[in-house]
Motif scaffolding. Structure first.
Motif, short mmCIF file in Angstrom:
data_model
loop_
_atom_site.label_atom_id
_atom_site.label_comp_id
_atom_site.label_asym_id
_atom_site.label_seq_id
_atom_site.Cartn_x
_atom_site.Cartn_y
_atom_site.Cartn_z
N GLU A 138 8.31 -8.07 0.95
CA GLU A 138 8.14 -8.66 2.02
C GLU A 138 6.47 -8.53 2.61
N VAL A 139 6.01 -7.52 2.07
CA VAL A 139 4.81 -7.00 2.64
C VAL A 139 3.71 -7.46 1.45
N CYS A 140 4.05 -7.92 0.35
CA CYS A 140 3.30 -8.16 -0.62
C CYS A 140 2.77 -9.42 -1.14
N PRO A 186 0.84 -1.35 0.07
CA PRO A 186 0.03 -0.03 0.17
C PRO A 186 0.76 1.24 0.06
N GLU A 187 2.00 1.07 0.35
CA GLU A 187 2.73 2.20 0.28
C GLU A 187 3.71 2.61 -0.77
N ARG A 188 3.39 1.84 -1.78
CA ARG A 188 4.20 2.08 -3.01
C ARG A 188 2.98 2.61 -4.06
N LYS A 189 2.99 4.03 -3.88
CA LYS A 189 1.77 4.92 -4.70
C LYS A 189 1.92 5.04 -6.01
N ARG A 190 3.34 5.52 -6.40
CA ARG A 190 3.51 5.68 -7.84
C ARG A 190 4.44 4.53 -8.26
N ARG A 191 4.43 4.49 -9.81
CA ARG A 191 5.27 3.39 -10.15
C ARG A 191 6.67 3.52 -9.80
N SER A 192 6.94 4.97 -9.73
CA SER A 192 8.63 5.02 -9.53
C SER A 192 8.95 4.75 -7.97
#
Ligand code: TRP
Length: 331
Positions: free
Chosen positions: A240-242, A228-234
């Motif tokens: 480990e949480v995915c 959830p903390e990966r908001k943008r592609r970059s």
């Protein structure tokens, strides 16, 4: 006793097609155990009635679907006994006799029952049925009637194995030594994440089924949660949480280092990662789908497996019941 002489019994309630959580949690383990033990795998259709007695028409179709999944996944009906609980009436007789040996207070303490009552809102209305309270007694009969030594199950079932052990000991002490006291055997990959990150479970609607087509799998993965903390592609991701990374580790472990690198360096985006893992899962499941298709096309094939399994199961169950009646001096 050598492992080859040891008996395993396990079972599942027929609730329809199996999903990846069922596979990694139990089925895969059963397939491996066939090599070393004499295995009985049972469709626990009577157990469905403990909660779902109003919906009996689905049970026959769900039984067929589950057995198809078992065989597609590698349960070998030549080696293992695949059978249906309700076809072996001796289970009901042993269930009745064992029911005399346990108090209602002991059954009311069963934590699995308490959890079910909470989850299914059964503390409303009339409350649980007599048959539901007796769930573990029926399960004990399933296990003891084959004089099983080992019962591979998920953690939630351990209280039922404990009750089975108590019943076996009590019977042996009161009458005669008829039953081995069976051990539970926990499966290792017990908690497999569904598409929403919660435990994969049919009732949560977050499953990928063993029989899903590659297109179904791609479609379902589009809705899957990621970091959830990966908001943008970059943004760099945290494998480990995915849950997608858990899928990589299970279904294409040889690629997980490369995926880890791609995700944490933001070189690989979630959309591509999901598409690729979908392809990997579809490739993993391809032989299962092929086996299922071949079986589905052969008229009467599943029915024949069950008929033969029933016969072998019945032979063992009849034998045990003879010993039980003799030990108790009744019937
Ligand atoms: N209670 C088991 C479950 O829900 C199914 C089951 C019924 C079972 N009889 C059994 C499992 C005997 C092991 C042994 O998963």
């Amino acid at each position: 006793m050598t492992p080859e002489q040891k008996i395993i019994l396990s079972g599942n309630r027929p609730t329809g097609r199996l999903h990846l959580g069922n596979y990694t949690g139990a089925l895969e383990n059963w397939v491996a155990l066939q090599k070393d033990y004499r295995c009985f795998f049972m469709v626990a259709d009577w157990h469905v009635l403990t909660t779902d007695y109003e919906h009996t028409p689905a049970i026959a179709e769900n039984t067929r679907e589950m057995v198809l999944d078992w065989i597609s996944a590698g349960i070998d009906p030549e080696k293992s006994v695949v059978f249906v609980q309700s076809h072996i009436k001796e289970h009901a007789e042993l269930y009745l006799l064992l029911a005399m040996l346990i108090s209602t207070a002991r059954l009311e303490r069963n934590p699995t029952l308490k959890e079910q009552v909470r989850d299914l809102d059964m503390d409303q209305g009339e409350g649980i049925t007599y048959g539901h309270l007796g769930y573990p007694v029926l399960q004990a009969a399933d296990i003891l009637i084959y004089r099983a030594h080992v019962v591979p199950v998920g953690e939630d079932q351990l209280p039922h194995i404990e009750i089975t052990r108590e019943l076996a000991r009590k019977f042996n002490r009161l009458y005669r030594d008829v039953f081995p006291v069976p051990d539970g055997k926990l499966t290792k990959f017990a908690r497999f994440p569904g598409l929403d990150g919660k435990r994969m479970s049919k009732s949560l609607g977050n499953t990928i089924e063993l029989a899903d087509s590659p297109e179904d799998i791609q479609q379902k993965l589009k809705t899957a949660f990621t970091d959830p903390e990966r908001k943008r592609r970059s943004d760099p991701g945290r494998p480990e949480v995915c849950l997608i990374y858990t899928y990589w580790q299970k279904f294409a472990p040889e690629r997980s280092a490369e995926i880890y690198e791609g995700c944490t360096s933001a070189k690989l985006g979630c959309v591509d990662c999901k598409r690729m893992v979908g392809e990997a899962i579809a490739a993993y499941l391809a032989p299962l789908r092929e086996k299922r298709r071949a079986l589905e096309e052969k008229p009467g094939a599943v029915e024949a497996v069950i008929r033969e399994g029933d016969e072998r199961a019945r032979h063992a169950a009849v034998e045990t019941m003879r010993a039980v009646r003799e030990a108790m001096n009744i019937g």
